[in-house]
Design an enzyme around this catalytic site. Structure first.
Site, mmCIF file in Angstrom:
data_model
loop_
_atom_site.group_PDB
_atom_site.id
_atom_site.type_symbol
_atom_site.label_atom_id
_atom_site.label_comp_id
_atom_site.label_asym_id
_atom_site.label_seq_id
_atom_site.Cartn_x
_atom_site.Cartn_y
_atom_site.Cartn_z
ATOM 1 N N PRO A 1 0.900 -1.150 0.022
ATOM 2 C CA PRO A 1 -0.077 0.082 -0.170
ATOM 3 C C PRO A 1 0.889 1.252 0.007
ATOM 4 O O PRO A 1 1.946 1.457 0.742
ATOM 5 C CB PRO A 1 -0.862 -0.191 1.200
ATOM 6 C CG PRO A 1 -1.045 -1.741 1.592
ATOM 7 C CD PRO A 1 0.406 -2.163 1.018
ATOM 8 N N CYS A 2 0.364 2.294 -0.705
ATOM 9 C CA CYS A 2 1.157 3.206 -0.824
ATOM 10 C C CYS A 2 0.489 4.700 -0.147
ATOM 11 O O CYS A 2 1.160 5.848 -0.128
ATOM 12 C CB CYS A 2 1.366 3.805 -2.529
ATOM 13 S SG CYS A 2 -0.228 4.085 -3.356
ATOM 14 N N PRO A 3 -0.602 4.779 0.090
ATOM 15 C CA PRO A 3 -1.159 5.885 0.435
ATOM 16 C C PRO A 3 -0.322 6.640 1.815
ATOM 17 O O PRO A 3 -0.326 7.894 1.847
ATOM 18 C CB PRO A 3 -2.613 5.443 1.103
ATOM 19 C CG PRO A 3 -3.053 4.574 0.425
ATOM 20 C CD PRO A 3 -1.655 3.692 0.168
#
Length: 326
Positions: A51-53
């Site tokens: 995940p990148c958020p």
């Protein structure tokens, strides 16, 4: 194809459905939360995008964001199934969070799992993708494997002398102007209108995001006009502008036209169903960039297969000679 996919993990239902209907039904589709998976299957290659958020420059960028530590389950997968090679992808912001210390720790943790790490920031526009999209590509080669990965050289120029020109919006979606297909509709937020969202036909697209509401504006008509601090307007009227359609953003992400995306089976309204497709496409690694990253690995895999085949022929010939002598 030297690759054979056996297992996919994603908690996004529609993404799994899309992959199943395009990649074949003989793949185990796991919808489990990765934190709850006890045992991963054996594999020669593992691909993933944690995940990148928490890393994204568009978010709050908190060092202690819980999502920033989900990469540890990627490493847990590596330690269990011990693939020869892994490939991981993430946003540019991962390299600068915490003044670079977070990225440094991530690289060290992957290396500690028994891998030589090769990492580089690549711009998709330099690999034939009609989109300015910078992503970090991490490639790990198991320490006992004799293979040095080299990131692909650019094939297109984005501000680089001596290389081919970039692929433009005109090149990618010009033929869809009169038949764009479905696109997300609705008002534009003040945040959306705080900067330019519209590229020219002669340019590559802005980064495609995982949201229909945040999709870039189609290049037709007049450019957006800057009228104040953090404020743009549609100089030729909002009614003459629209967001890029799902068919157009799929082209910009270099998916083939035949690739079909699931909209789910729920009773959501049309915009909500469309948004599921925007999310899938925006979360994806552009196909041409993925191909460029995978080609050196494919060549290595092919060489290994050929070596095994030659070894088998030698063993078979020796066996035949012994039988003849007997």
């Amino acid at each position: 194809n030297v690759f054979n996919t056996i297992y996919v993990n994603d908690i996004f239902d529609e993404a799994r459905e899309t992959y199943a209907q395009n990649a074949g039904k003989y793949i185990y589709m796991d919808k489990s939360d990765i934190r709850k998976i006890k045992e991963f299957p054996k594999a020669d290659i593992v691909l993933g995008g944690f995940p990148c958020p928490g890393f994204s420059e568009a978010g709050p960028r908190l060092v202690d964001d819980k999502r920033n530590f989900l990469y540890l389950h990627f490493i847990r997968c590596l330690m269990q199934c011990k693939p020869k090679i892994f490939v991981a992808e993430n946003v540019k912001g991962m390299m600068t969070l915490g003044k670079g210390e977070v990225f440094k720790q991530i690289v060290q943790d992957f290396a500690a799992a028994g891998y030589t790490i090769y990492h580089k920031l690549l711009n998709a526009a330099e690999y034939g993708v009609p989109q300015i999209r910078e992503r970090v590509i991490l490639v790990g080669v198991r320490n006992d494997i004799d293979f040095e990965y080299v990131h692909p050289e650019p094939t297109h120029g984005y501000g680089i002398d001596g290389l081919k020109e970039v692929v433009t919006l005109r090149d990618a979606i010009g033929d869809l102007e009169d038949d764009p297909g479905d696109y997300f509709t609705g008002s534009y937020s003040t945040i959306f209108m705080s900067r330019n969202r519209k590229k020219l036909w002669s340019q590559p697209s802005f980064t495609i995001q995982a949201s229909g509401r945040q999709a870039p504006i189609h290049p037709a008509g007049a450019p957006m006009e800057h009228v104040g601090k953090d404020k743009y307007i549609f100089s030729d009227g909002e009614e003459n502008n629209r967001r890029l359609s799902v068919k157009e953003i799929a082209r910009i992400q270099t998916f083939p036209d035949w690739y079909e995306f699931s909209r789910g089976t729920s009773s959501r309204n049309d915009n909500a169903k469309l948004d599921l497709v925007y999310k899938q496409i925006g979360n994806a690694v552009p196909v041409r960039l993925a191909l460029a990253v995978a080609e050196p690995i494919a060549e290595f895999a092919k060489a290994q297969l050929e070596a095994v085949e030659k070894s088998y022929v030698v063993i078979q010939n020796v066996g035949e000679k012994k039988r003849m002598m007997a």
